[in-house]
Design a protein around this motif. Structure first.
Motif, mmCIF file in Angstrom:
data_model
loop_
_atom_site.group_PDB
_atom_site.id
_atom_site.type_symbol
_atom_site.label_atom_id
_atom_site.label_comp_id
_atom_site.label_asym_id
_atom_site.label_seq_id
_atom_site.Cartn_x
_atom_site.Cartn_y
_atom_site.Cartn_z
ATOM 1 N N GLN A 38 7.086 -51.102 -55.150
ATOM 2 C CA GLN A 38 8.312 -51.463 -54.434
ATOM 3 C C GLN A 38 9.162 -50.227 -54.150
ATOM 4 O OE1 GLN A 38 10.713 -54.326 -56.510
ATOM 5 N NE2 GLN A 38 12.121 -54.618 -54.794
ATOM 6 N N ALA A 39 9.271 -49.351 -55.112
ATOM 7 C CA ALA A 39 10.039 -48.117 -54.919
ATOM 8 C C ALA A 39 9.395 -47.219 -53.876
ATOM 9 C CB ALA A 39 10.167 -47.390 -56.253
ATOM 10 N N ALA A 40 8.055 -47.169 -53.904
ATOM 11 C CA ALA A 40 7.336 -46.354 -52.926
ATOM 12 C C ALA A 40 7.539 -46.901 -51.515
ATOM 13 C CB ALA A 40 5.851 -46.309 -53.280
ATOM 14 N N ASN A 41 7.476 -48.229 -51.376
ATOM 15 C CA ASN A 41 7.699 -48.844 -50.063
ATOM 16 C C ASN A 41 9.124 -48.600 -49.576
ATOM 17 O OD1 ASN A 41 5.074 -49.842 -49.994
ATOM 18 N ND2 ASN A 41 5.642 -51.790 -50.964
ATOM 19 N N ALA A 42 10.077 -48.715 -50.507
ATOM 20 C CA ALA A 42 11.478 -48.459 -50.135
ATOM 21 C C ALA A 42 11.668 -47.015 -49.695
ATOM 22 C CB ALA A 42 12.391 -48.791 -51.316
ATOM 23 N N VAL A 45 10.292 -46.716 -46.186
ATOM 24 C CA VAL A 45 11.227 -47.301 -45.224
ATOM 25 C C VAL A 45 12.422 -46.383 -45.008
ATOM 26 C CG1 VAL A 45 12.821 -49.218 -44.821
ATOM 27 C CG2 VAL A 45 10.530 -49.658 -45.746
ATOM 28 N N GLN A 46 12.953 -45.817 -46.094
ATOM 29 C CA GLN A 46 14.080 -44.907 -45.989
ATOM 30 C C GLN A 46 13.712 -43.657 -45.198
ATOM 31 O OE1 GLN A 46 17.110 -45.509 -46.828
ATOM 32 N NE2 GLN A 46 17.916 -43.467 -46.263
ATOM 33 N N ALA A 47 12.511 -43.156 -45.424
ATOM 34 C CA ALA A 47 12.048 -41.972 -44.692
ATOM 35 C C ALA A 47 11.935 -42.273 -43.208
ATOM 36 C CB ALA A 47 10.704 -41.511 -45.252
ATOM 37 N N GLU A 52 14.150 -41.783 -37.756
ATOM 38 C CA GLU A 52 14.685 -42.410 -36.539
ATOM 39 C C GLU A 52 16.116 -41.947 -36.282
ATOM 40 O OE1 GLU A 52 14.951 -44.711 -33.121
ATOM 41 O OE2 GLU A 52 13.228 -44.018 -34.307
ATOM 42 N N ALA A 53 16.912 -41.852 -37.361
ATOM 43 C CA ALA A 53 18.286 -41.375 -37.211
ATOM 44 C C ALA A 53 18.321 -39.943 -36.700
ATOM 45 C CB ALA A 53 19.018 -41.486 -38.546
ATOM 46 N N GLU A 54 17.423 -39.100 -37.194
ATOM 47 C CA GLU A 54 17.356 -37.717 -36.729
ATOM 48 C C GLU A 54 16.918 -37.657 -35.276
ATOM 49 O OE1 GLU A 54 17.530 -33.525 -36.918
ATOM 50 O OE2 GLU A 54 18.422 -35.157 -38.100
ATOM 51 N N ARG A 55 15.979 -38.527 -34.915
ATOM 52 C CA ARG A 55 15.523 -38.559 -33.525
ATOM 53 C C ARG A 55 16.652 -38.987 -32.586
ATOM 54 N NH1 ARG A 55 13.416 -41.720 -29.586
ATOM 55 N NH2 ARG A 55 13.989 -43.614 -30.711
ATOM 56 N N GLN A 56 17.427 -39.999 -33.005
ATOM 57 C CA GLN A 56 18.561 -40.452 -32.206
ATOM 58 C C GLN A 56 19.628 -39.369 -32.090
ATOM 59 O OE1 GLN A 56 18.963 -43.160 -30.431
ATOM 60 N NE2 GLN A 56 17.003 -44.074 -31.010
#
Length: 239
Positions: A38-42, A45-47, A52-56
């Motif tokens: 679960q932590a790895a998936n989170a 997702v955060q990465a 995406e935020a950096e791309r925007q």
């Protein structure tokens, strides 16, 4: 007998306790593993969100650069030939949404008299010293309100009007722009140009050679001078 039975009970109890301990350990291992996944998936997702935020952000920076881009040039190497930034009317305060047609008209009226007829009662007009108060102007208020009439006069006579609705004051000054030098050059060239105009008139014999007059062409007066008399087309063909 009792000793044997007690030993059997203790053995069974120890086996049960050991099995329960193993079950608890197995359950704890699965929970820990699930939490890790679960932590790895989170983290993934955060990465992805951060990417995406950096791309925007980069996209917005690129758009801002394009939107705010300006041409860089040495203005001393260029000359302005069109200036659409000058304004005839500038309002101070809030003008009414609607104004009635003024009515009235005048032809070649002195500017000061025209202002007394155009500007509403209760207003004052201040004229810049560089403007001639006797400047002849023509205007008509049959379909226009007084602001529209001032705009027409400003276009015709290259004047600017500052209208203060709070103090009910109008300031009048000469209108200037970056292409005034071109207007002066144009006027100088037109005033010095000569044209050959042939006029066919029944009374041309009464005009002596060298005589001067004025013709109105497209509403503009043109000064003319008679240089020679030409025969009519038939006469020239016979000659």
């Amino acid at each position: 007998m009792n000793k044997v039975l007690l030993s059997s009970i203790l053995a069974v109890s120890l086996v049960a306790v050991e099995a329960q301990a193993r079950l608890v350990i197995i359950q704890d291992d699965s929970v820990i593993q699930a939490r890790k996944e679960q932590a790895a998936n989170a983290a993934k997702v955060q990465a992805i969100k951060e990417q995406e935020a950096e791309r925007q952000r980069l996209l917005q920076e690129s758009e801002m650069k394009i939107r705010n881009a300006t041409v860089q040039f040495e203005q001393t190497n260029y000359q302005v030939i069109a200036d659409r930034t000058e304004k005839v009317i500038k309002h101070f305060g809030v003008p009414p949404k609607q104004l009635p047609a003024l009515g009235g008209a005048a032809l070649d009226s002195p500017f000061w008299m025209a202002m007394n007829a155009i500007v509403p009662t209760g207003w004052k007009v201040y004229l810049d010293n560089a403007v001639d108060a006797h400047l002849p102007v023509s205007w008509s208020g049959q379909r226009f309100n007084w602001i529209a009439i001032l705009h027409q006069l400003g276009v015709q006579k290259r004047l600017a009007f500052d209208i203060d609705w709070n103090q009910q004051v109008v300031l009048v000054r000469k209108r200037s722009s970056a292409i005034d030098y071109l207007r002066e050059q144009h006027q100088a060239r037109n005033s010095s140009q000569e044209f050959l105009i042939t006029v066919d008139s029944e009374n041309s014999e009464s005009i002596p050679e060298g005589g001067e007059g004025v013709l109105v062409i497209n509403g503009q007066p043109v000064k003319v001078k008679r240089t020679e008399r030409l025969g009519r087309p038939k006469e020239r063909q016979e000659q």
